[in-house]
Write a protein that holds these residues in place. Structure first.
Motif, PDB file in Angstrom:
ATOM      1  N   ASP A  64       0.839  -1.212   0.000  1.00  0.00           N
ATOM      2  CA  ASP A  64       0.000   0.000   0.000  1.00  0.00           C
ATOM      3  C   ASP A  64       0.873   1.262   0.000  1.00  0.00           C
ATOM      4  OD1 ASP A  64      -2.301  -1.486   0.019  1.00  0.00           O
ATOM      5  OD2 ASP A  64      -2.713  -1.239   2.154  1.00  0.00           O
ATOM      6  N   LYS A  67       2.270   1.859  -3.376  1.00  0.00           N
ATOM      7  CA  LYS A  67       1.253   2.372  -4.321  1.00  0.00           C
ATOM      8  C   LYS A  67       1.027   3.870  -4.091  1.00  0.00           C
ATOM      9  CE  LYS A  67      -1.337  -1.968  -4.547  1.00  0.00           C
ATOM     10  NZ  LYS A  67      -2.451  -2.702  -3.912  1.00  0.00           N
ATOM     11  N   ILE A  68       0.980   4.263  -2.814  1.00  0.00           N
ATOM     12  CA  ILE A  68       0.757   5.680  -2.479  1.00  0.00           C
ATOM     13  C   ILE A  68       1.946   6.533  -2.936  1.00  0.00           C
ATOM     14  CG2 ILE A  68       0.546   7.289  -0.540  1.00  0.00           C
ATOM     15  CD1 ILE A  68      -1.034   4.962   0.900  1.00  0.00           C
ATOM     16  N   ALA A  71       1.764   6.984  -6.581  1.00  0.00           N
ATOM     17  CA  ALA A  71       0.679   7.912  -6.963  1.00  0.00           C
ATOM     18  C   ALA A  71       1.121   9.360  -6.779  1.00  0.00           C
ATOM     19  CB  ALA A  71      -0.566   7.626  -6.128  1.00  0.00           C
ATOM     20  N   MET A  72       1.978   9.608  -5.779  1.00  0.00           N
ATOM     21  CA  MET A  72       2.472  10.974  -5.535  1.00  0.00           C
ATOM     22  C   MET A  72       3.701  11.289  -6.389  1.00  0.00           C
ATOM     23  SD  MET A  72       1.987  11.671  -1.461  1.00  0.00           S
ATOM     24  CE  MET A  72       2.495  10.108  -0.853  1.00  0.00           C
TER      25      MET A  72
ATOM     26  N   TYR B 121      -4.820  10.327  -2.891  1.00  0.00           N
ATOM     27  CA  TYR B 121      -3.641   9.448  -2.937  1.00  0.00           C
ATOM     28  C   TYR B 121      -3.904   8.114  -2.232  1.00  0.00           C
ATOM     29  CZ  TYR B 121      -1.183  13.554  -4.631  1.00  0.00           C
ATOM     30  OH  TYR B 121      -0.796  14.634  -5.372  1.00  0.00           O
ATOM     31  N   LEU B 122      -4.660   8.164  -1.126  1.00  0.00           N
ATOM     32  CA  LEU B 122      -4.966   6.908  -0.420  1.00  0.00           C
ATOM     33  C   LEU B 122      -5.769   5.967  -1.313  1.00  0.00           C
ATOM     34  CD1 LEU B 122      -5.969   8.174   3.167  1.00  0.00           C
ATOM     35  CD2 LEU B 122      -3.891   6.923   2.540  1.00  0.00           C
ATOM     36  N   ALA B 124      -5.256   5.172  -4.200  1.00  0.00           N
ATOM     37  CA  ALA B 124      -4.349   4.307  -4.970  1.00  0.00           C
ATOM     38  C   ALA B 124      -4.166   2.963  -4.270  1.00  0.00           C
ATOM     39  CB  ALA B 124      -2.996   4.999  -5.151  1.00  0.00           C
ATOM     40  N   LYS B 127      -7.840   2.939   0.015  1.00  0.00           N
ATOM     41  CA  LYS B 127      -8.094   3.354   1.409  1.00  0.00           C
ATOM     42  C   LYS B 127      -8.759   4.723   1.462  1.00  0.00           C
ATOM     43  CE  LYS B 127      -5.820  -0.228   3.030  1.00  0.00           C
ATOM     44  NZ  LYS B 127      -6.542  -1.367   3.601  1.00  0.00           N
TER      45      LYS B 127
END
Lengths: 91, 305
Positions: A64, A67-68, A71-72, B121-122, B124, B127
């Motif tokens: 997780d 992934k975050i 994404a950033m 962003y969460l 992704a 969450k």
């Protein structure tokens, strides 16, 4: 500002060498310190589970976090290859 | 989650909440005795406490706010949402982790646009976070919810003299209540809290990122010298970040200069655990220490016999 300071523009600051290994640990195990054999023994003696119930135990938490981070696009900004856990630019 | 808005409106001192214990990076890896003391003692004092599962690094606000605040807010939220989904507030012992999580939660409660950004962003990772929980320091839970008067009344006095290291981030609030709680709680558990010259000085942890020598010699060692001069039985703290720095610095100083910081660095929760009837071996107190604790343990055991 541009008129006053024509030469001022954003610069890329190199990532401090002391931070680089910490970030690799953060993004690969979720935390800054790994669980060692010695630690597991000591945790048992303290009456605790050998592996703490943190991201150490739950690998999905590490996935997780990655992934975050992707994404950033932090990994791109830092020049960190999350698959290889290597920096593209070394000191 | 239905009862949380009501919990948030009433006086925190009167609330008995459910808590998820956020461990952070250092406590589970370097201070298992502190984790054990907290998890074994607080339930006996009436605190509903479970682990906050799947947690990662808080992350270090001191670094990420300067580099990219999105990372700070989003990864902090990732930790907090685990507690929120379990209907629990968060309990934190480390001052550094507390500041990271408390401040992030405050920003997200007060700024809907930041909360929306974080949730983008969460998503992704599938969450979502509502920022509908409270972040509480171990000291607040002990002082306000267990109650300092109850601890003064019930706790068996431990006959030792200690110095305390509050740490910079314990001064997050203008009224200084965390430092007052820390001092009064320690005073309730031991014979004497001995003041020393560098009590307010930073441990030097953050300086490591820029200058490890400065962090070791001009911060940690100056503090060690000042504590050693008081001939105390232990140096008491609650901050895992400060412990990390003291552990690293004492090791470096021993290896490089033969300097021996022989005062055990201990966590307040260890004193609480012993005072409330646990034995040092119940919490693994002998292992992974910065200095030998045999003499200290003898004194602890004699005090509570």
């Amino acid at each position: 500002m541009k008129e006053l300071y024509p030469w001022r523009r954003p610069v890329k600051i190199p990532l401090p060498s002391s931070v680089k290994p910490q970030l690799i640990r953060h993004f690969s195990i979720g935390l800054l310190y790994p669980v060692t054999d010695e630690l597991m023994e000591v945790r048992k003696k303290a009456g605790l589970d050998p592996i703490p119930p943190t991201a150490h135990r739950y690998h999905e938490a590490v996935e997780d976090i990655q992934k975050i981070v992707k994404a950033m696009e932090i990994d791109k900004n830092m020049g960190l290859d999350l698959e290889k856990m290597e920096y593209r630019f070394n000191d | 989650m239905t009862d949380l808005p009501i919990v948030n409106k009433v006086n925190p001192a009167a609330v008995r909440s459910k808590y998820a214990h956020f461990l952070g990076c250092v406590m589970p890896a370097k201070m298992p005795w502190a984790e054990s003391a907290i998890m074994k003692t607080l339930p006996g004092l009436g605190i509903d406490l479970e682990y906050l599962p799947k947690s990662g690094c808080c992350p270090r606000a001191g670094v990420w706010i300067s580099v990219d605040r999105r990372v700070w807010l989003t990864l902090a939220s990732y930790n907090l949402l685990q507690a929120e989904s379990a209907g629990r507030d968060v309990l934190v012992s480390c001052n550094g982790c507390y500041v990271t999580l408390y401040e992030a939660n405050k920003v997200l409660k007060e700024n809907p646009e930041d909360l929306a950004m974080v949730n983008q962003y969460l998503a992704a990772a599938g969450k979502h976070y509502e920022a509908d929980i409270r972040i509480r320091h171990l000291l607040e839970v002990l002082y306000e919810e267990v109650g300092i008067e109850r601890i003064r009344r019930e706790a068996k006095k431990i006959h030792i003299r200690v110095a305390i290291h509050p740490g910079c981030h314990m001064r997050i609030f203008e009224d200084g209540h965390l430092v007052r709680y820390f001092t009064e709680l320690t005073e309730a558990l031991v014979d004497e809290v001995v003041p020393y010259d560098c009590e307010r000085m930073c441990c030097g942890l953050q300086c490591n990122l820029a200058d490890r020598e400065f962090a070791t010699y001009d911060r940690a060692k100056r503090k060690f010298d000042s504590v050693k001069a008081q001939n105390v039985d232990a140096l008491v703290l609650v901050c895992a970040g400060c412990y990390d720095q003291f552990e690293r610095a004492s090791k470096t100083l021993k290896e490089t200069d033969g300097y021996d910081f022989d005062v055990p660095v201990i966590h307040l929760a260890e004193l609480l655990a012993i005072s409330y009837g646990l034995r040092p071996d119940d919490i693994g107190m002998r292992y992974m220490r910065t200095a030998p604790v045999d003499t200290l343990i003898e004194k602890l055991e004699t005090s509570v016999q």
